[in-house]
Design a protein around this motif. Structure first.
Motif, mmCIF file in Angstrom:
data_model
loop_
_atom_site.group_PDB
_atom_site.id
_atom_site.type_symbol
_atom_site.label_atom_id
_atom_site.label_comp_id
_atom_site.label_asym_id
_atom_site.label_seq_id
_atom_site.Cartn_x
_atom_site.Cartn_y
_atom_site.Cartn_z
ATOM 1 N N ARG A 1 12.137 -1.388 12.389
ATOM 2 C CA ARG A 1 12.165 -2.762 11.406
ATOM 3 C C ARG A 1 11.151 -3.694 11.846
ATOM 4 N N MET A 2 10.663 -4.302 12.646
ATOM 5 C CA MET A 2 9.583 -5.063 13.393
ATOM 6 C C MET A 2 8.231 -4.269 12.070
ATOM 7 N N ALA A 3 7.840 -3.125 12.073
ATOM 8 C CA ALA A 3 7.064 -3.031 11.565
ATOM 9 C C ALA A 3 6.992 -2.875 10.027
ATOM 10 N N ALA A 4 8.404 -2.306 9.614
ATOM 11 C CA ALA A 4 8.350 -3.411 8.485
ATOM 12 C C ALA A 4 8.146 -4.284 7.533
ATOM 13 N N GLY A 5 8.770 -5.434 8.507
ATOM 14 C CA GLY A 5 8.336 -7.191 8.221
ATOM 15 C C GLY A 5 6.798 -6.772 8.516
ATOM 16 N N ILE A 6 5.990 -6.083 9.004
ATOM 17 C CA ILE A 6 5.015 -6.958 9.205
ATOM 18 C C ILE A 6 3.836 -5.609 8.233
ATOM 19 N N THR A 7 4.452 -5.158 7.385
ATOM 20 C CA THR A 7 4.681 -4.352 6.422
ATOM 21 C C THR A 7 4.584 -5.161 5.030
ATOM 22 N N LEU A 8 5.835 -5.911 5.420
ATOM 23 C CA LEU A 8 5.784 -6.985 4.122
ATOM 24 C C LEU A 8 5.434 -8.448 3.865
ATOM 25 N N PHE A 9 5.231 -8.614 5.382
ATOM 26 C CA PHE A 9 4.300 -9.672 5.216
ATOM 27 C C PHE A 9 2.551 -9.425 4.503
ATOM 28 N N GLY A 10 1.639 -8.037 4.812
ATOM 29 C CA GLY A 10 0.718 -8.213 4.803
ATOM 30 C C GLY A 10 0.692 -7.754 2.733
ATOM 31 N N SER A 11 1.346 -7.475 2.051
ATOM 32 C CA SER A 11 1.881 -7.106 1.016
ATOM 33 C C SER A 11 2.568 -7.830 -0.029
ATOM 34 N N VAL A 12 3.272 -9.253 0.822
ATOM 35 C CA VAL A 12 3.212 -10.244 0.147
ATOM 36 C C VAL A 12 2.198 -11.084 0.457
ATOM 37 N N LEU A 13 1.562 -11.145 1.078
ATOM 38 C CA LEU A 13 -0.405 -11.877 1.103
ATOM 39 C C LEU A 13 -0.943 -10.730 -0.283
ATOM 40 N N LYS A 14 -1.246 -9.945 -0.036
ATOM 41 C CA LYS A 14 -1.676 -9.046 -1.062
ATOM 42 C C LYS A 14 -1.633 -9.548 -2.709
ATOM 43 N N GLU A 15 -0.026 -10.177 -2.687
ATOM 44 C CA GLU A 15 0.790 -10.020 -4.086
ATOM 45 C C GLU A 15 1.055 -8.670 -4.693
ATOM 46 N N SER A 16 1.314 -7.952 -3.505
ATOM 47 C CA SER A 16 1.090 -6.678 -3.840
ATOM 48 C C SER A 16 2.656 -6.556 -5.061
ATOM 49 N N ARG A 17 2.286 -5.789 -6.328
ATOM 50 C CA ARG A 17 3.767 -5.514 -7.372
ATOM 51 C C ARG A 17 4.320 -4.639 -6.326
ATOM 52 N N PHE A 18 4.453 -4.122 -5.245
ATOM 53 C CA PHE A 18 4.999 -2.659 -5.324
ATOM 54 C C PHE A 18 6.187 -3.810 -4.375
ATOM 55 N N VAL A 19 6.285 -4.545 -3.965
ATOM 56 C CA VAL A 19 7.027 -5.424 -3.559
ATOM 57 C C VAL A 19 7.494 -6.619 -3.969
ATOM 58 N N LYS A 20 7.539 -6.822 -5.117
ATOM 59 C CA LYS A 20 7.969 -8.230 -5.748
ATOM 60 C C LYS A 20 9.188 -7.728 -6.094
ATOM 61 N N PRO A 21 10.546 -8.876 -6.000
ATOM 62 C CA PRO A 21 10.407 -9.982 -6.249
ATOM 63 C C PRO A 21 10.208 -11.068 -4.870
ATOM 64 N N ALA A 22 10.151 -9.581 -3.089
ATOM 65 C CA ALA A 22 9.992 -10.692 -2.666
ATOM 66 C C ALA A 22 9.204 -11.596 -1.660
ATOM 67 N N ASN A 23 9.904 -12.324 -1.143
ATOM 68 C CA ASN A 23 9.079 -13.338 -0.732
ATOM 69 C C ASN A 23 8.774 -13.572 0.998
ATOM 70 N N LEU A 24 7.900 -14.867 1.849
ATOM 71 C CA LEU A 24 8.006 -14.659 3.226
ATOM 72 C C LEU A 24 9.528 -15.002 3.830
ATOM 73 N N GLN A 25 10.183 -15.622 3.060
ATOM 74 C CA GLN A 25 10.951 -15.720 3.506
ATOM 75 C C GLN A 25 12.172 -14.475 4.004
ATOM 76 N N ASP A 26 11.854 -13.769 3.371
ATOM 77 C CA ASP A 26 12.592 -12.145 3.312
ATOM 78 C C ASP A 26 11.678 -11.222 5.093
ATOM 79 N N VAL A 27 10.188 -12.201 5.246
ATOM 80 C CA VAL A 27 9.531 -11.389 6.292
ATOM 81 C C VAL A 27 10.352 -11.841 7.414
ATOM 82 N N LEU A 28 10.320 -13.055 7.627
ATOM 83 C CA LEU A 28 11.293 -13.659 8.763
ATOM 84 C C LEU A 28 13.244 -12.744 9.159
ATOM 85 N N THR A 29 13.479 -12.698 7.379
ATOM 86 C CA THR A 29 14.460 -12.308 7.646
ATOM 87 C C THR A 29 14.768 -10.786 8.062
ATOM 88 N N ILE A 30 13.967 -10.034 7.987
ATOM 89 C CA ILE A 30 13.828 -9.372 8.979
ATOM 90 C C ILE A 30 12.985 -8.936 10.171
#
Length: 546
Positions: free
Chosen positions: A477-506
């Motif tokens: 779960r921590m690995a998934a959260g780190i991955t989402l953090f990086g994806s949001v910073l990259k503005e990845s189209r694959f994780v939209k509409p996830a945001n940085l609050q979602d990272v903290l939720t994980i």
């Protein structure tokens, strides 16, 4: 050799013998920097074979791939490279159809530079350039619960399959690799050459002074059997400290303390001098390594970058590896150091403060300086019966490498003692999903240091049961959260509409209060929210589905 399928490797001096039962036989020869060529050998005469040199424009960097789906034709590869968004020189891996391209290969390494570089930007109150975000290096930075390999094995391989938090219809497939820990009492002696940039650009607190602190921390761990040398380059190039035993710590520290910046940068001359010194003190079957420390702002003198990279490859083949440590800001050349480290079969870290220096050169010294495996590649094959599409997250290729004519070259990486790597795939399940059927086959190929024999470790993933994300072990779960953090910073189209609050939720519910690295991550995400959402951070709501 085509008649038998046998592989033959030359020794360090380039000589080796081949026996054949045939009077004539065909062979394919390959060598870094030269064109792969096939020849006919005749047993009744001396055969003189010449490999053509790969000629490239000196102004163009070599187009190396980080990952590659097998059996994809150049025309299709080019088609993939122009479809979809690109950020700077990196292009995110897209979904691949498992029925057409079931196998993907990617390099295993212990690089961690991207995370500390991201931290620097956010702590400065700045957004992060998307091209600076390399998710595999972010995952490498964290201790993701090391698992001891079985007796006699170099690696352990663990997998898990769960729901995907940011796309409910999909799954996340985790591949976790842990390298065996070397017994320091059995580790061979080290021949380390510190190559330190003392040019004028290093005259800032977060550059040369930081490096001096970092190296003095590392010196405390040197053994009497270890040899250390220092080469400097800047206004001049020269041997600052002749080869010295690790027992003479006071002498080494005094030499480091007396370093002072000044002059222009002559990177090529410094690297050549460092390698010459490393060769002169070479320890057979030892840990022979040049440690380049710089802000990356060096020119290559009269030699092209291609020639410099070819020289580093040749030294790697002789058993001298290259580790790169980056410092500074503004003119810090992340991409150049990353390329040099890969050519030298070494690793790459970025030091943004003294705490990071201690982490890389003291706490994780064995991961940084002592390798368990070289030329390591993971090969993952998905079974179309259960997987419709897959996407490797991270290990992104440079846009120029994907769009280049001809074949990109996939190089394996170096894996340090006790390192744990996590690779994550996002999967689209097949329509007739069968949880009792096999999901994938994983193959790890690598070589032992100073050995040409290829090793293989194969694992069949026979369990395709999907686990609830909330019941996953915290590591995944921590690995998934780190991955989402990086994806949001990259503005990845694959994780939209996830945001940085979602990272903290994980990561908030599973973080360890006593783990300073995890607590720093949470603080970093909170800071990023204020930077990216400008006053709206407190009103930001999570979008994750569970």
């Amino acid at each position: 050799m085509h008649s038998t399928g046998y592989l033959f490797y030359s020794g360090a001096s380039g000589g080796f013998g081949i026996t054949s039962a045939k009077a004539e036989d065909s062979v394919t020869l390959s060598l870094d920097g030269y064109k792969v060529s096939t020849f006919l050998l005749k047993g009744n005469k001396e055969n003189s074979l010449v490999l053509p040199l790969l000629v490239k424009k000196a102004s163009q960097p070599e187009k190396r791939l980080m990952s590659l789906a097998r059996d994809i034709k150049p025309a299709e590869l080019a088609k993939f490279s122009v479809g979809g968004e690109t950020y700077s020189s990196l292009r995110e891996n897209d979904y691949m159809e498992a029925a057409k391209f079931p196998t993907i290969d990617f390099a295993v390494n212990t690089d961690k530079a991207s995370y500390s570089n991201i931290r620097r930007f956010i702590n400065m109150g700045s957004t992060v350039p998307p091209d600076a975000v390399r998710i595999e290096e972010m995952l490498n930075y964290f201790a993701l619960e090391y698992e001891q390999p079985e007796a006699g094995q170099d690696f352990s391989i663990r997998t898990s399959l769960s729901e995907c938090p940011w796309r409910p219809a999909n799954q996340l497939f985790y591949v976790k690799l842990s390298a065996r820990k070397l017994d320091m009492a059995q580790v061979p002696p080290s021949n380390l050459v510190f190559l330190i940039d003392v040019s004028g650009s290093m005259d800032m607190p977060n550059r040369l002074p930081l490096l001096k602190t970092a190296f003095k921390l590392m010196v405390n761990n040197l053994r009497p059997i270890d040899t250390i040398s220092i080469v400097v380059y800047g206004g001049t190039v020269g041997v600052w400290l002749q080869p010295t035993s690790g027992v003479e710590k006071e002498k080494i520290n005094k030499s480091i303390e007396e370093l002072s910046p000044g002059g222009s940068t002559a990177g090529e001359s410094g690297i050549l001098a460092a390698y010459r010194l490393a060769e002169s003190t070479f320890i057979p079957n030892g840990n022979n390594r040049v440690v380049l420390a710089t802000d990356g702002d060096f020119n290559v003198g009269q030699t092209s970058e291609e020639a410099l990279e070819r020289m580093i490859v040749q030294q790697r083949q002789k058993g001298i590896y290259l580790t790169c440590l980056g410092v500074g800001m503004g003119n810090y050349k992340d991409s150049k150091l990353e390329v040099l480290a890969k050519k030298g079969n070494g690793n790459f870290a970025y030091l943004d403060n003294e705490k990071e220096a201690e982490k890389v050169l003291v706490k994780e010294l064995t991961q940084t300086m002592y390798s368990v495996a070289d030329d390591a590649l993971l090969h993952v094959s998905f079974y179309p019966a259960n997987v419709k599409n897959y996407r490797l997250i991270g290990f992104d290729n440079k846009f120029s490498a994907l769009s280049a004519e001809g074949d990109g070259l996939l190089e394996g990486g170096e894996v340090g003692s006790g390192h744990t790597l996590m690779a994550i795939f996002e999967l689209t399940p097949a329509e007739k999903y069968d949880s009792s059927a096999a999901l994938a086959k994983i193959e790890l190929s690598y070589k032992h240091p100073n050995d040409s024999l290829q090793q293989k470790l194969i694992r069949e993933v026979t369990d395709s049961r999907i686990q609830s994300f909330q019941t996953l072990p915290y590591t995944y779960r921590m690995a998934a959260g780190i991955t989402l953090f990086g994806s949001v910073l990259k503005e990845s189209r694959f994780v939209k509409p996830a945001n940085l609050q979602d990272v903290l939720t994980i990561i908030n519910p599973i973080s360890n209060q006593d783990d300073l690295v995890q607590q720093e991550l949470i603080a970093l995400v909170e800071k990023a929210k204020k930077i990216y959402y400008k006053g709206k951070a407190s009103k930001l709501k999570p979008n994750l589905f569970w």
